[in-house]
Design a protein around this motif. Structure first.
Motif, PDB file in Angstrom:
ATOM      1  N   CYS A   1       0.795  -1.332   0.158  1.00 34.73           N
ATOM      2  CA  CYS A   1      -0.087  -0.103  -0.056  1.00 34.73           C
ATOM      3  C   CYS A   1       0.970   1.135   0.003  1.00 34.73           C
ATOM      4  O   CYS A   1       2.002   1.121   0.615  1.00 34.73           O
ATOM      5  CB  CYS A   1      -0.711   0.034   1.408  1.00 34.73           C
ATOM      6  SG  CYS A   1      -1.770   1.431   1.383  1.00 34.73           S
TER       7      CYS A   1
ATOM      8  N   LYS B   1      -0.617   4.367   0.621  1.00 34.12           N
ATOM      9  CA  LYS B   1      -1.251   5.658   0.880  1.00 34.12           C
ATOM     10  C   LYS B   1      -0.881   6.092   2.315  1.00 34.12           C
ATOM     11  O   LYS B   1      -0.993   7.517   2.520  1.00 34.12           O
ATOM     12  CB  LYS B   1      -2.682   5.256   1.147  1.00 34.12           C
ATOM     13  CG  LYS B   1      -3.414   4.296   0.089  1.00 34.12           C
ATOM     14  CD  LYS B   1      -3.688   5.536  -1.102  1.00 34.12           C
ATOM     15  CE  LYS B   1      -4.087   4.658  -2.442  1.00 34.12           C
ATOM     16  NZ  LYS B   1      -3.071   3.936  -3.258  1.00 34.12           N
TER      17      LYS B   1
ATOM     18  N   TYR C   1      -2.169   6.378  10.760  1.00 36.45           N
ATOM     19  CA  TYR C   1      -2.289   5.402  11.771  1.00 36.45           C
ATOM     20  C   TYR C   1      -1.838   4.008  11.312  1.00 36.45           C
ATOM     21  O   TYR C   1      -1.623   3.131  12.239  1.00 36.45           O
ATOM     22  CB  TYR C   1      -3.746   5.311  12.009  1.00 36.45           C
ATOM     23  CG  TYR C   1      -4.680   4.979  11.086  1.00 36.45           C
ATOM     24  CD1 TYR C   1      -4.943   3.788  10.687  1.00 36.45           C
ATOM     25  CD2 TYR C   1      -5.352   6.007  10.321  1.00 36.45           C
ATOM     26  CE1 TYR C   1      -5.669   3.401   9.398  1.00 36.45           C
ATOM     27  CE2 TYR C   1      -6.241   6.031   9.319  1.00 36.45           C
ATOM     28  CZ  TYR C   1      -6.233   4.575   9.020  1.00 36.45           C
ATOM     29  OH  TYR C   1      -7.022   4.404   7.713  1.00 36.45           O
ATOM     30  N   CYS C   2      -1.686   3.815  10.098  1.00 38.54           N
ATOM     31  CA  CYS C   2      -1.460   2.491   9.661  1.00 38.54           C
ATOM     32  C   CYS C   2      -0.090   1.746   9.349  1.00 38.54           C
ATOM     33  O   CYS C   2       0.732   2.395   8.720  1.00 38.54           O
ATOM     34  CB  CYS C   2      -2.259   2.317   8.261  1.00 38.54           C
ATOM     35  SG  CYS C   2      -2.563   0.719   7.694  1.00 38.54           S
TER      36      CYS C   2
ATOM     37  N   VAL D   1       0.599  -0.816   7.695  1.00 36.71           N
ATOM     38  CA  VAL D   1       0.513  -1.669   6.326  1.00 36.71           C
ATOM     39  C   VAL D   1       1.760  -1.167   5.350  1.00 36.71           C
ATOM     40  O   VAL D   1       2.282  -2.205   4.985  1.00 36.71           O
ATOM     41  CB  VAL D   1      -0.664  -2.053   5.884  1.00 36.71           C
ATOM     42  CG1 VAL D   1      -0.543  -2.342   4.301  1.00 36.71           C
ATOM     43  CG2 VAL D   1      -1.594  -2.723   6.743  1.00 36.71           C
ATOM     44  N   PRO D   2       1.806   0.222   5.127  1.00 29.37           N
ATOM     45  CA  PRO D   2       2.944   0.451   4.251  1.00 29.37           C
ATOM     46  C   PRO D   2       4.305  -0.091   4.783  1.00 29.37           C
ATOM     47  O   PRO D   2       5.063  -0.214   3.748  1.00 29.37           O
ATOM     48  CB  PRO D   2       2.710   1.867   3.895  1.00 29.37           C
ATOM     49  CG  PRO D   2       1.400   2.098   4.346  1.00 29.37           C
ATOM     50  CD  PRO D   2       1.042   1.084   5.395  1.00 29.37           C
TER      51      PRO D   2
ATOM     52  N   GLN E   1      -5.056  -4.034  -0.911  1.00 24.31           N
ATOM     53  CA  GLN E   1      -5.526  -3.037   0.269  1.00 24.31           C
ATOM     54  C   GLN E   1      -6.348  -1.736  -0.241  1.00 24.31           C
ATOM     55  O   GLN E   1      -7.221  -1.089   0.534  1.00 24.31           O
ATOM     56  CB  GLN E   1      -3.975  -2.355   0.967  1.00 24.31           C
ATOM     57  CG  GLN E   1      -3.193  -3.472   1.312  1.00 24.31           C
ATOM     58  CD  GLN E   1      -3.587  -4.186   2.598  1.00 24.31           C
ATOM     59  OE1 GLN E   1      -4.526  -3.786   3.117  1.00 24.31           O
ATOM     60  NE2 GLN E   1      -2.892  -4.912   2.787  1.00 24.31           N
ATOM     61  N   THR E   2      -5.985  -1.583  -1.664  1.00 27.22           N
ATOM     62  CA  THR E   2      -6.855  -0.625  -2.262  1.00 27.22           C
ATOM     63  C   THR E   2      -7.114  -1.089  -3.660  1.00 27.22           C
ATOM     64  O   THR E   2      -6.372  -0.516  -4.754  1.00 27.22           O
ATOM     65  CB  THR E   2      -6.035   0.762  -2.055  1.00 27.22           C
ATOM     66  OG1 THR E   2      -4.780   0.486  -2.823  1.00 27.22           O
ATOM     67  CG2 THR E   2      -5.936   1.435  -0.936  1.00 27.22           C
TER      68      THR E   2
ATOM     69  N   PHE F   1     -10.416   1.966  -1.522  1.00 31.05           N
ATOM     70  CA  PHE F   1     -10.114   3.201  -0.908  1.00 31.05           C
ATOM     71  C   PHE F   1     -11.123   4.265  -1.566  1.00 31.05           C
ATOM     72  O   PHE F   1     -10.983   4.561  -2.884  1.00 31.05           O
ATOM     73  CB  PHE F   1      -8.566   3.499  -1.467  1.00 31.05           C
ATOM     74  CG  PHE F   1      -8.046   4.999  -0.532  1.00 31.05           C
ATOM     75  CD1 PHE F   1      -7.595   4.504   0.553  1.00 31.05           C
ATOM     76  CD2 PHE F   1      -7.876   6.130  -1.076  1.00 31.05           C
ATOM     77  CE1 PHE F   1      -7.088   5.691   1.378  1.00 31.05           C
ATOM     78  CE2 PHE F   1      -7.448   7.026  -0.259  1.00 31.05           C
ATOM     79  CZ  PHE F   1      -7.236   6.854   0.797  1.00 31.05           C
TER      80      PHE F   1
HETATM   81 FE1  SF4 Z   1      -4.431   3.432   4.717  1.00 34.12          FE
HETATM   82 FE2  SF4 Z   1      -5.588   0.992   4.288  1.00 34.12          FE
HETATM   83 FE3  SF4 Z   1      -3.132   1.307   3.316  1.00 34.12          FE
HETATM   84 FE4  SF4 Z   1      -3.574   1.263   5.744  1.00 34.12          FE
HETATM   85  S1  SF4 Z   1      -3.637  -0.313   4.269  1.00 34.12           S
HETATM   86  S2  SF4 Z   1      -2.352   2.819   4.547  1.00 34.12           S
HETATM   87  S3  SF4 Z   1      -5.510   2.072   6.097  1.00 34.12           S
HETATM   88  S4  SF4 Z   1      -5.162   2.466   2.578  1.00 34.12           S
END
Ligand code: SF4
Ligand code: 5AD
Length: 529
Positions: free
Chosen positions: A191, A193, A197-198, A200-201, A235-236, A301
């Protein structure tokens, strides 16, 4: 809990593996691929961790709670290894990536660590440790095996070199034993984005799109093996695009591609290049895999969700009328701090567009409550959005500060836990009324249900937390309760024969509650598509 009986001796036959998965669909698919790889090498999977030669936890770092569960498992495993030191323990997935060697240092019972970007190497890592332990059974292991932090390497070299992680997806098992009519197919990894808070990236690296040919071929093979429902995952997913002008082939295999930056005016792609966008991909799968009964996709997204996707959904009856569109907050101030890149008004406009194009679409969302600095007014705005949006359901989470994210660096986690909990409950209560109303609109209708599982052989209510369920579901005899989903992703419970699991049946809806519908099957399995 550790076994109360004497531990089993190390198995003489094939090595046995216990694999537990935490977190999202991406992890579920990763676990299936790992399972396929290890089965192919002669390992055997079992349900009791106490009896396994290899114990694997496929972990999730999205919220602290998910990580705590793994720490607790590792505590039990440490005790277990006092009696069976030769057992190999592996932490794979996002925690292995996020914590790296720190985790292996703190938990000496962990022998193997492997981030989500290196799962193709897992069999080799396990084998290394097993070989070491053969010589040193009963003693301290000579070495831990760890691979982590390599999602960056993949991302930077991908355009020019073979992407080995792609081989993991390409090598998946198509055996009917490995699915019950339903399968996930990955279209995008990682991801870009960077929602503040995330995690994942950081754990899964940058967005990488698989080639459409590989995806269509995988769908076709799955359907040939008996799959009737496919869920595309990323994820998107709506930002999927593959630029054929920049495609690279290695040994005849079209390589995945690093995602182009998607800005306000769409992805930046070289002029004249032919591109497969998400709408094109959906259409190709629908047309080129005609025996697929249901095509679904998660997650979207909300920014840059084009009408082209809605048009393809409308034109293609076998694409499910379901959109997961996580909004996260109803306050524009908080959305900005979250770096979501849209405002509430744009989100609502998207819901209007989706419902105008697809009147029967069901929409779900995710919400985070108690993000740093969230005031009562911000929370009220999220309550108001929840009332307006009329989602079929919403997954509501308390903000959890995650190491390595921008939010933990920039903001203090200043909303007290009891306030987070109270806001969470308030949102749940609002959403529960709406979910019930959405479900009640189905009463009296016949719906097609993909049957997923047997939920209860005695027919007692699964949703015991909801008093309405108990009132309406009081079996007087032994029955088997099945659970499935409509093409709008509504959960349906009904009595039936377990043999219909993995098929689509027609169910007449008799009653509704906040979490699910209740009905009676009106015909045998439907010939699909
Ligand atoms: Fe944002 Fe979803 Fe990517 Fe996390 S996985 S950064 S929540 S778009
Ligand atoms: N705290 C709470 N919830 C989170 N999510 C992601 N990161 C966090 C976090 N740090 C939620 C978001 C996302 C879902 C998968 O998990 O709502 O959509």
């Amino acid at each position: 809990m550790p076994s109360q009986t004497a531990p089993n001796p190390p198995s003489a036959g094939p090595r046995t593996v216990f694999l537990e998965t935490f977190g999202c669909q991406m992890n579920v698919l990763d676990s299936q691929l790992v399972r396929g790889q290890l089965l192919g090498l002669g390992y055997r999977f079992i349900d009791r961790w106490e009896e396994a030669d290899v114990i694997l936890y496929n972990t999730c770092s999205v919220r602290e709670h998910a990580e705590q569960k793994v720490y607790s498992r590792l505590g039990w495993v440490a005790l277990h290894k006092r009696e069976r030191p030769e057992v190999v323990v592996g932490v794979i997935g996002c925690m292995a990536e996020r914590e790296g060697l720190d985790l292996a240092r703190r938990f000496r019972q962990v022998d193997v660590m492997c981030g989500p970007g290196e799962l193709d190497k897992l069999p080799m890592l396990i084998d290394n440790v097993l070989r070491t332990s053969l010589d040193r059974r009963g003693g301290k292991r000579a070495a831990q095996a760890a691979l982590q932090g390599n999602n960056h390497r993949r991302s930077t070299t991908l355009a020019a070199a073979e992407d080995e992680l792609e081989l993991l997806d390409l090598a998946r098992s198509f055996s009917p034993d490995e699915h019950q009519g339903s399968a996930y197919v990955r279209i995008t990894r990682g991801c870009n984005k960077f929602c503040t808070y995330c995690v994942v990236p950081n754990t899964r690296g940058r967005e990488v799109h698989r080639s459409p040919d590989a995806i269509v071929e995988e769908c076709r093979k799955l359907v040939d093996s008996g799959v009737i429902e496919i869920t595309l995952i990323g994820q998107t997913v709506n930002h999927y695009h593959y630029d054929h002008g920049a495609a690279v082939q290695v040994n005849g295999v079209a390589q995945p591609q690093i995602g182009a930056t998607v800005g306000a005016d769409g992805p930046r792609i070289k002029a004249g290049s032919r591109v497969t966008a998400f709408a094109d991909l959906l259409y190709r799968i629908h047309e080129e895999v005609p025996d697929l009964a249901r095509l679904r996709f998660v997650t979207n997204f909300p920014r840059d969700f084009g009408d082209d996707i809605l048009h393809v959904m409308r034109a293609c009856p076998r694409i499910c009328r379901y959109l997961h569109l996580p909004v996260q907050s109803g306050s524009n101030r908080i959305l900005k701090l979250m770096n979501r890149g849209y405002v509430v008004e744009e989100y609502l406009e998207l819901l209007d567009r989706a419902r105008a194009a697809l009147p029967d679409v069901q929409i779900a969302s995710d919400l985070i409550c108690g993000f740093p600095t969230e005031t009562q007014a911000d929370h009220d705005a999220t309550c108001e959005l929840t009332r307006k949006a009329r989602w079929k359901n919403a997954f509501i989470f308390k903000y959890s500060p995650r190491p390595g994210t921008a939010a933990i660096e920039r903001f203090t986690d200043d909303v007290p836990d009891d306030v987070k909990r109270q806001r969470n409950n308030e949102l749940l209560a609002i959403q529960s009324v709406i979910s019930r109303e959405v479900h009640e609109a189905c009463v009296g209708k016949c719906v097609r249900v993909f049957v997923e599982s047997v939920t209860d052989r005695r027919g007692s209510p699964t949703n015991a937390a909801d008093p309405a369920v108990e009132l309406r579901w009081q079996p007087t005899r032994e029955v088997t309760q099945l659970s499935g989903r409509t093409d709008g992703d509504l959960i349906v419970l009904f009595e039936g024969d377990p043999s219909v699991v993995g098929t689509i049946v027609e169910v007449e809806i008799r009653s509704a509650a906040a979490l699910s519908l209740f009905g009676s099957q009106v015909n045998e399995a439907i010939q699909v598509p």
